[in-house]
Structure formats: C-alpha cells, structure tokens
Design a protein around this motif. Sequence first.
Motif, PDB file in Angstrom:
ATOM      1  N   LEU A   1      -4.446  11.367  -5.342  1.00 13.18           N
ATOM      2  CA  LEU A   1      -4.182  10.040  -5.878  1.00 13.18           C
ATOM      3  C   LEU A   1      -4.893   9.885  -7.213  1.00 13.18           C
ATOM      4  O   LEU A   1      -6.026  10.331  -7.377  1.00 13.18           O
ATOM      5  N   LYS A   2      -4.224   9.233  -8.165  1.00 11.28           N
ATOM      6  CA  LYS A   2      -4.856   8.878  -9.427  1.00 11.28           C
ATOM      7  C   LYS A   2      -5.280   7.425  -9.305  1.00 11.28           C
ATOM      8  O   LYS A   2      -4.465   6.535  -9.081  1.00 11.28           O
ATOM      9  N   ILE A   3      -6.567   7.177  -9.445  1.00  7.59           N
ATOM     10  CA  ILE A   3      -7.131   5.841  -9.298  1.00  7.59           C
ATOM     11  C   ILE A   3      -7.626   5.395 -10.666  1.00  7.59           C
ATOM     12  O   ILE A   3      -8.452   6.073 -11.276  1.00  7.59           O
ATOM     13  N   THR A   4      -7.104   4.271 -11.155  1.00  4.47           N
ATOM     14  CA  THR A   4      -7.487   3.728 -12.445  1.00  4.47           C
ATOM     15  C   THR A   4      -8.117   2.369 -12.229  1.00  4.47           C
ATOM     16  O   THR A   4      -7.547   1.523 -11.534  1.00  4.47           O
ATOM     17  N   GLN A   5      -9.277   2.150 -12.822  1.00  9.16           N
ATOM     18  CA  GLN A   5      -9.936   0.851 -12.729  1.00  9.16           C
ATOM     19  C   GLN A   5      -9.294  -0.068 -13.756  1.00  9.16           C
ATOM     20  O   GLN A   5      -9.335   0.192 -14.947  1.00  9.16           O
ATOM     21  N   VAL A   6      -8.677  -1.163 -13.291  1.00  8.07           N
ATOM     22  CA  VAL A   6      -7.976  -2.076 -14.199  1.00  8.07           C
ATOM     23  C   VAL A   6      -8.731  -3.382 -14.409  1.00  8.07           C
ATOM     24  O   VAL A   6      -8.380  -4.148 -15.305  1.00  8.07           O
TER      25      VAL A   6
ATOM     26  N   PRO B   1       0.830  -1.204   0.000  1.00 12.08           N
ATOM     27  CA  PRO B   1       0.000   0.000   0.000  1.00 12.08           C
ATOM     28  C   PRO B   1       0.867   1.257   0.000  1.00 12.08           C
ATOM     29  O   PRO B   1       1.995   1.260   0.492  1.00 12.08           O
ATOM     30  N   LEU B   2       0.318   2.328  -0.566  1.00 13.58           N
ATOM     31  CA  LEU B   2       1.029   3.597  -0.611  1.00 13.58           C
ATOM     32  C   LEU B   2       1.140   4.189   0.787  1.00 13.58           C
ATOM     33  O   LEU B   2       0.260   4.020   1.626  1.00 13.58           O
ATOM     34  N   ALA B   3       2.225   4.915   1.005  1.00  7.40           N
ATOM     35  CA  ALA B   3       2.376   5.628   2.269  1.00  7.40           C
ATOM     36  C   ALA B   3       1.393   6.796   2.290  1.00  7.40           C
ATOM     37  O   ALA B   3       1.069   7.354   1.241  1.00  7.40           O
ATOM     38  N   PRO B   4       0.890   7.175   3.462  1.00  9.39           N
ATOM     39  CA  PRO B   4      -0.055   8.291   3.527  1.00  9.39           C
ATOM     40  C   PRO B   4       0.568   9.575   2.991  1.00  9.39           C
ATOM     41  O   PRO B   4       1.725   9.876   3.265  1.00  9.39           O
TER      42      PRO B   4
ATOM     43  N   LEU C   1     -15.536   6.019 -10.400  1.00  8.83           N
ATOM     44  CA  LEU C   1     -15.210   5.217 -11.576  1.00  8.83           C
ATOM     45  C   LEU C   1     -16.486   4.668 -12.186  1.00  8.83           C
ATOM     46  O   LEU C   1     -17.298   4.052 -11.503  1.00  8.83           O
ATOM     47  N   LYS C   2     -16.669   4.895 -13.484  1.00  9.68           N
ATOM     48  CA  LYS C   2     -17.886   4.456 -14.153  1.00  9.68           C
ATOM     49  C   LYS C   2     -17.640   3.286 -15.082  1.00  9.68           C
ATOM     50  O   LYS C   2     -18.586   2.650 -15.513  1.00  9.68           O
ATOM     51  N   GLY C   3     -16.396   3.017 -15.429  1.00  7.02           N
ATOM     52  CA  GLY C   3     -16.134   1.929 -16.356  1.00  7.02           C
ATOM     53  C   GLY C   3     -14.684   1.494 -16.330  1.00  7.02           C
ATOM     54  O   GLY C   3     -13.819   2.137 -15.725  1.00  7.02           O
ATOM     55  N   HIS C   4     -14.457   0.404 -17.023  1.00  2.00           N
ATOM     56  CA  HIS C   4     -13.131  -0.195 -17.110  1.00  2.00           C
ATOM     57  C   HIS C   4     -12.153   0.775 -17.782  1.00  2.00           C
ATOM     58  O   HIS C   4     -12.485   1.423 -18.765  1.00  2.00           O
ATOM     59  N   GLN C   5     -10.932   0.867 -17.241  1.00  2.00           N
ATOM     60  CA  GLN C   5      -9.843   1.713 -17.726  1.00  2.00           C
ATOM     61  C   GLN C   5     -10.096   3.209 -17.540  1.00  2.00           C
ATOM     62  O   GLN C   5      -9.369   4.022 -18.094  1.00  2.00           O
ATOM     63  N   GLN C   6     -11.064   3.589 -16.741  1.00  2.00           N
ATOM     64  CA  GLN C   6     -11.294   4.998 -16.447  1.00  2.00           C
ATOM     65  C   GLN C   6     -10.407   5.412 -15.282  1.00  2.00           C
ATOM     66  O   GLN C   6     -10.131   4.612 -14.377  1.00  2.00           O
ATOM     67  N   SER C   7      -9.956   6.649 -15.289  1.00  2.26           N
ATOM     68  CA  SER C   7      -9.131   7.183 -14.208  1.00  2.26           C
ATOM     69  C   SER C   7      -9.800   8.400 -13.599  1.00  2.26           C
ATOM     70  O   SER C   7     -10.454   9.178 -14.307  1.00  2.26           O
ATOM     71  N   VAL C   8      -9.623   8.562 -12.301  1.00  2.00           N
ATOM     72  CA  VAL C   8     -10.081   9.759 -11.600  1.00  2.00           C
ATOM     73  C   VAL C   8      -8.969  10.212 -10.670  1.00  2.00           C
ATOM     74  O   VAL C   8      -8.124   9.420 -10.251  1.00  2.00           O
ATOM     75  N   ILE C   9      -8.975  11.486 -10.353  1.00  2.00           N
ATOM     76  CA  ILE C   9      -8.022  12.041  -9.393  1.00  2.00           C
ATOM     77  C   ILE C   9      -8.823  12.494  -8.186  1.00  2.00           C
ATOM     78  O   ILE C   9      -9.764  13.284  -8.313  1.00  2.00           O
ATOM     79  N   GLN C  10      -8.474  11.974  -7.030  1.00  2.00           N
ATOM     80  CA  GLN C  10      -9.188  12.271  -5.790  1.00  2.00           C
ATOM     81  C   GLN C  10      -8.187  12.734  -4.737  1.00  2.00           C
ATOM     82  O   GLN C  10      -7.019  12.329  -4.749  1.00  2.00           O
ATOM     83  N   ALA C  11      -8.662  13.561  -3.812  1.00  2.00           N
ATOM     84  CA  ALA C  11      -7.845  13.965  -2.672  1.00  2.00           C
ATOM     85  C   ALA C  11      -7.638  12.765  -1.754  1.00  2.00           C
ATOM     86  O   ALA C  11      -8.553  11.964  -1.553  1.00  2.00           O
ATOM     87  N   ASP C  12      -6.436  12.638  -1.229  1.00  2.00           N
ATOM     88  CA  ASP C  12      -6.107  11.513  -0.360  1.00  2.00           C
ATOM     89  C   ASP C  12      -6.685  11.754   1.032  1.00  2.00           C
ATOM     90  O   ASP C  12      -6.275  12.667   1.736  1.00  2.00           O
ATOM     91  N   THR C  13      -7.676  10.942   1.397  1.00  2.00           N
ATOM     92  CA  THR C  13      -8.308  11.039   2.708  1.00  2.00           C
ATOM     93  C   THR C  13      -8.399   9.640   3.311  1.00  2.00           C
ATOM     94  O   THR C  13      -8.320   8.645   2.584  1.00  2.00           O
ATOM     95  N   PRO C  14      -8.572   9.538   4.618  1.00  4.58           N
ATOM     96  CA  PRO C  14      -8.719   8.209   5.223  1.00  4.58           C
ATOM     97  C   PRO C  14      -9.926   7.443   4.689  1.00  4.58           C
ATOM     98  O   PRO C  14      -9.863   6.228   4.513  1.00  4.58           O
ATOM     99  N   SER C  15     -11.022   8.141   4.386  1.00  8.56           N
ATOM    100  CA  SER C  15     -12.196   7.442   3.860  1.00  8.56           C
ATOM    101  C   SER C  15     -11.929   6.898   2.463  1.00  8.56           C
ATOM    102  O   SER C  15     -12.375   5.793   2.124  1.00  8.56           O
ATOM    103  N   LEU C  16     -11.194   7.648   1.649  1.00 11.79           N
ATOM    104  CA  LEU C  16     -10.845   7.159   0.316  1.00 11.79           C
ATOM    105  C   LEU C  16      -9.915   5.960   0.420  1.00 11.79           C
ATOM    106  O   LEU C  16     -10.049   4.990  -0.331  1.00 11.79           O
TER     107      LEU C  16
END
Length: 88
Positions: A27-32, A19-22, A51-66
């Motif tokens: 974070l860029k999250i890609t559905q693989v 896992p990534l360090a805090p 994420l709505k589909g395969h191979q889509q990427s989103v950028i989200q703020a790094d939070t404990p809930s994420l």
Amino acid sequence: MPRTFVWHPSKGPKTTPKPLAPTLGQLKITQVRSGIGHPHWMRRTLAAIGLKGHQQSVIQADTPSLRGQIKQVRHLVEVTPVEGSTNG
C-alpha cells in the motif's frame, strides 16, 4: 438540561471513502493532513507508519496491523494499492 452534541452540516467531509479490500501486496500511504492539533497517539501512529511530515508518502506491506494503524488515522492519510511488489 445537559448540553448535547449538534452536528453542523458544513463540518466534516460530505462522504468518506470506502476502505480498501484486503490485498496481499503493498500500500502507498500519503499523509494529506497535518498531525498538529491532534492527540499525541495519532501523531505517534503516523510516525509508526513511517510518515514524518505533511505530503510524505511511504510504501508498506499490507498487514492486519497496518490496517489497524490506518484506521486510527484514516482522516489524515490517503491509501492506494501499489501495482507491482518493488520497494522504492
């Protein structure tokens, strides 16, 4: 005699990424992998991440809930830290 779980050597990944360090960034999250064939709560977690589909990427703020959401679907997504703090 009850049936027991037998691990087959060719099933599953050989290694799992650590896992990534805090961080305080983003974070860029890609559905693989697809959510098809997985429980409804995993598909809903992917939708909650954005994420709505395969191979889509989103950028989200790094939070404990994420981080908790990513942990739930860690076998379906790939996570990389984003350099810089711009959305887009």
